[in-house]
Structure formats: structure tokens, C-alpha cells
Design a protein around this motif. Structure first.
Motif, PDB file in Angstrom:
ATOM      1  N   THR A 180       0.802  -1.226   0.000  1.00 14.25           N
ATOM      2  CA  THR A 180       0.000   0.000   0.000  1.00 14.25           C
ATOM      3  C   THR A 180       0.837   1.280   0.000  1.00 14.25           C
ATOM      4  OG1 THR A 180      -1.868  -1.134   1.019  1.00 14.25           O
ATOM      5  CG2 THR A 180      -1.809   1.267   1.218  1.00 14.25           C
ATOM      6  N   PRO A 181       1.858   1.439   0.850  1.00 13.58           N
ATOM      7  CA  PRO A 181       2.601   2.722   0.829  1.00 13.58           C
ATOM      8  C   PRO A 181       3.202   3.068  -0.541  1.00 13.58           C
ATOM      9  CG  PRO A 181       3.048   1.552   2.866  1.00 13.58           C
ATOM     10  CD  PRO A 181       2.282   0.592   1.995  1.00 13.58           C
ATOM     11  N   PRO A 182       3.831   2.125  -1.261  1.00 10.76           N
ATOM     12  CA  PRO A 182       4.336   2.506  -2.589  1.00 10.76           C
ATOM     13  C   PRO A 182       3.220   2.879  -3.573  1.00 10.76           C
ATOM     14  CG  PRO A 182       5.385   0.483  -1.822  1.00 10.76           C
ATOM     15  CD  PRO A 182       4.280   0.765  -0.881  1.00 10.76           C
ATOM     16  N   ILE A 183       2.076   2.198  -3.481  1.00 11.39           N
ATOM     17  CA  ILE A 183       0.961   2.546  -4.359  1.00 11.39           C
ATOM     18  C   ILE A 183       0.467   3.955  -4.043  1.00 11.39           C
ATOM     19  CG2 ILE A 183      -1.433   2.003  -4.935  1.00 11.39           C
ATOM     20  CD1 ILE A 183      -0.728  -0.964  -4.513  1.00 11.39           C
ATOM     21  N   VAL A 184       0.334   4.249  -2.753  1.00  4.13           N
ATOM     22  CA  VAL A 184      -0.100   5.587  -2.350  1.00  4.13           C
ATOM     23  C   VAL A 184       0.883   6.645  -2.857  1.00  4.13           C
ATOM     24  CG1 VAL A 184      -0.370   7.104  -0.344  1.00  4.13           C
ATOM     25  CG2 VAL A 184      -1.463   4.848  -0.360  1.00  4.13           C
ATOM     26  N   ALA A 185       2.169   6.356  -2.764  1.00  9.30           N
ATOM     27  CA  ALA A 185       3.170   7.317  -3.241  1.00  9.30           C
ATOM     28  C   ALA A 185       3.005   7.569  -4.735  1.00  9.30           C
ATOM     29  CB  ALA A 185       4.571   6.803  -2.930  1.00  9.30           C
ATOM     30  N   GLY A 186       2.757   6.505  -5.503  1.00  8.02           N
ATOM     31  CA  GLY A 186       2.558   6.676  -6.934  1.00  8.02           C
ATOM     32  C   GLY A 186       1.308   7.473  -7.258  1.00  8.02           C
ATOM     33  N   LEU A 187       0.232   7.233  -6.527  1.00  5.18           N
ATOM     34  CA  LEU A 187      -1.009   7.978  -6.746  1.00  5.18           C
ATOM     35  C   LEU A 187      -0.864   9.437  -6.330  1.00  5.18           C
ATOM     36  CD1 LEU A 187      -3.545   5.289  -5.515  1.00  5.18           C
ATOM     37  CD2 LEU A 187      -3.187   6.028  -7.882  1.00  5.18           C
ATOM     38  N   ARG A 188      -0.070   9.674  -5.281  1.00  4.91           N
ATOM     39  CA  ARG A 188       0.134  11.056  -4.844  1.00  4.91           C
ATOM     40  C   ARG A 188       0.891  11.846  -5.907  1.00  4.91           C
ATOM     41  NH1 ARG A 188       0.639  10.459   0.556  1.00  4.91           N
ATOM     42  NH2 ARG A 188      -1.525  11.158   0.699  1.00  4.91           N
ATOM     43  N   ARG A 189       1.796  11.177  -6.605  1.00  2.00           N
ATOM     44  CA  ARG A 189       2.559  11.876  -7.649  1.00  2.00           C
ATOM     45  C   ARG A 189       1.656  12.358  -8.782  1.00  2.00           C
ATOM     46  NH1 ARG A 189       6.710   8.095  -6.222  1.00  2.00           N
ATOM     47  NH2 ARG A 189       5.939   6.544  -7.720  1.00  2.00           N
ATOM     48  N   ILE A 190       0.542  11.672  -9.010  1.00  2.00           N
ATOM     49  CA  ILE A 190      -0.372  12.113 -10.081  1.00  2.00           C
ATOM     50  C   ILE A 190      -1.590  12.837  -9.511  1.00  2.00           C
ATOM     51  CG2 ILE A 190       0.376  10.262 -11.632  1.00  2.00           C
ATOM     52  CD1 ILE A 190      -2.335   8.870 -11.033  1.00  2.00           C
ATOM     53  N   GLY A 191      -1.610  13.073  -8.192  1.00  2.00           N
ATOM     54  CA  GLY A 191      -2.667  13.867  -7.589  1.00  2.00           C
ATOM     55  C   GLY A 191      -3.992  13.164  -7.375  1.00  2.00           C
TER      56      GLY A 191
END
Length: 279
Positions: A180-191
Motif C-alpha cells: 500500500t505505501p508505494p501505491i499511495v506514493a505513486g497515486l500522490r505523484r499524479i494527484g
């Protein structure tokens, strides 16, 4: 109450229903009836069928080998949608996994069935949340291929609740905590804050689901006079379960019941002897 309406039979009907909306509705209704005291653990019920090779699911998505599923990164519109689809597929499978625990394993304490009914209802809720986010991207569940790795482990552990608790919640679902944390980081990069909000809900609940598996794994180990942590590692080897990739979500695993010694051992990687035996 007839056998056709008892707890196990109703779990079976939800498990085998192929329509996601209907499966979710049956699951929520069963959980509501359990919580309201309208249904309990039956005194006698027909024996469960053999391991279910394929629970109820729609014709799509197409199921392919897990090694053939493309890597899903949200930096393109298609990758973004494919990532959400992969999460939706995990949540759909998780409904079936929890329902199978209720259906398959008999003569256990009421807390066991109540716990897994709650998990099934929460997984159905998660599935709906992710499908709503997928719809916002112009897609629906079934639009991308998926794999059946989660269900394959359910089939392998169908005759032993101890192995099921060890290898589905404490191995496969615990990997979701780590992912989950890496997925969240990726989603945060695209807003995509809306999907991050959904994942926050899922992570909160999934810690509880893994913790429930941990509780019952240790319960079954105690009944059999087994030391849980060596038993866990032995089962991972015996069933060829995947070793968790690093980094582990240490905080979430602690909350879910993993000891410091287990976390250290898992962070150390697969034993060299086992690694050499892999193709």
C-alpha cells in the motif's frame, strides 16, 4: 431453519454467485442477519464440498498467469486504470476468501464465523469503493486481465484452517499491507487523492483482517501444541508461498500481530537453501 437457510448454505450461495453486485448484497445481508441474531452456527449441516476450483465470478476479467499480467503504474491513464482494476480484483477475491472460511470450516467457535462474516462485508464495501474510482476513470471491473493467485492458495489450504489462516491472511493479505505505501506514493505523484482516501480505508480494515487471521492461526497452533512462528515458516516452505518483498510495512504488520522476531526474519529474505531451489 432448514439446511438450505443455515449459515454455511447462505455463505455458499454468496460465494458461488457470479454477479459482483449480487454477491456483495448477499454478503451484506448475511452479515446483517448474523449481527441481528437472526442466524447462528448450525448444530448440524451437510459436509462442505471439495475445494472450490472456481468461485462465482463474472465472465470478465479474463484470468491469465500472474507472470503475464503487465506491471501497473499510474503514470499513464491506462496504467492508472489498470492499477485500480488490480486492486478491485484483489478485493473481489477477498470477498470469496472470507465467505469460503465461513462455508468450509465447521464446528468452530461463533467468533470465528462472526469475524470472517465481518471481513466479507468489509471486502464487499472495499470492492464497491474501488469500482467507483475505476468508473470515474471511465472503466469497469472486467476491463483488464487479472490472475487467480489468491484463490489458488485457498484451494491448496481447503482441508486445513490452520494452513488457511497462515497462508492467506498472514502471507498473501499481509503482502497487501506492504504494497500500500508505494501505491499511495505513486497515486500522490499524479494527484489522485480520492483513491488515496479509499486506500486509507482499505489499509485500516486490512490490518484488522490480517490480525483476525493471526488470532485464529495462533489459536489453531495452540490446539495442536505447535509453536506458531516456526510453524508459519514451515508452512510457507511446504506450500511454496511467496516471500514478502521489501520494504515491509513494519508498523502495519506489528498492529496485525507479527512479532518483532518474525518481522526481522521476514526482512532477512528467503533462506538461501530455498532460494537456490527456485527455478
Amino acid at each position: 431453519m432448514t439446511h438450505d437457510d443455515d449459515l454455511h448454505a447462505r455463505a455458499w450461495r454468496a460465494l458461488m454467485n457470479p454477479a459482483p453486485d449480487e454477491k456483495s448484497a448477499l454478503t451484506h445481508r448475511l452479515h446483517d442477519d448474523w449481527c441481528a441474531g437472526r442466524i447462528g452456527v448450525p448444530q448440524a449441516s451437510p459436509a462442505p464440498v471439495l475445494a472450490v476450483d472456481d468461485p462465482g465470478r463474472p465472465e470478465r476479467p479474463e484470468l491469465i498467469a500472474h507472470t503475464s499480467v503487465p506491471r501497473r503504474k499510474p503514470n499513464t491513464p491506462e496504467g492508472h486504470a489498470a492499477l485500480l482494476h488490480a486492486i478491485a480484483h484483489i478485493e473481489f477475491n477477498a470477498i470469496n476468501l472470507a465467505l469460503d472460511c465461513v462455508y468450509r470450516f465447521r464446528d468452530l467457535p461463533a467468533d470465528f464465523y462472526g469475524g470472517w462474516l465481518q471481513v466479507a462485508a468489509e471486502e464487499a464495501y472495499h470492492f464497491g469503493l474501488v469500482c467507483d474510482r475505476l468508473a470515474a476513470l471511465g472503466h469497469a471491473y472486467g476491463d483488464f486481465p487479472a490472475h487467480r493467485g489468491l484463490w489458488d492458495m485457498a484451494v491448496k489450504t481447503a482441508d486445513d484452517p490452520l494452513a488457511r489462516m497462515a497462508l492467506v491472511p498472514r502471507v498473501l493479505e499481509a503482502r497487501g499491507l506492504d504494497a500500500t505505501p508505494p501505491i499511495v506514493a505513486g497515486l500522490r505523484r499524479i494527484g489522485d487523492e480520492a483513491t488515496i482516501g479509499v486506500l486509507d480505508i482499505i489499509l485500516r480494515d486490512e490490518i484488522g483482517h490480517v490480525a483476525l487471521g493471526d488470532r485464529w492461526f495462533r489459536h489453531f497452533c495452540a490446539e495442536r501444541g505447535l509453536d506458531p512462528e516456526p510453524t508459519y515458516l514451515a508452512l510457507m516452505t511446504d506450500f511454496d508461498a511467496p516471500w514478502p518483498p521489501k520494504p515491509l510495512n513494519v508498523e502495519a504488520r506489528r498492529k496485525a500481530g507479527f512479532s518483532e522476531a518474525e518481522i526481522t526474519r521476514l526482512e532477512g529474505g528467503r533462506p538461501r537453501r530455498e532460494a537456490q531451489s527456485e527455478p
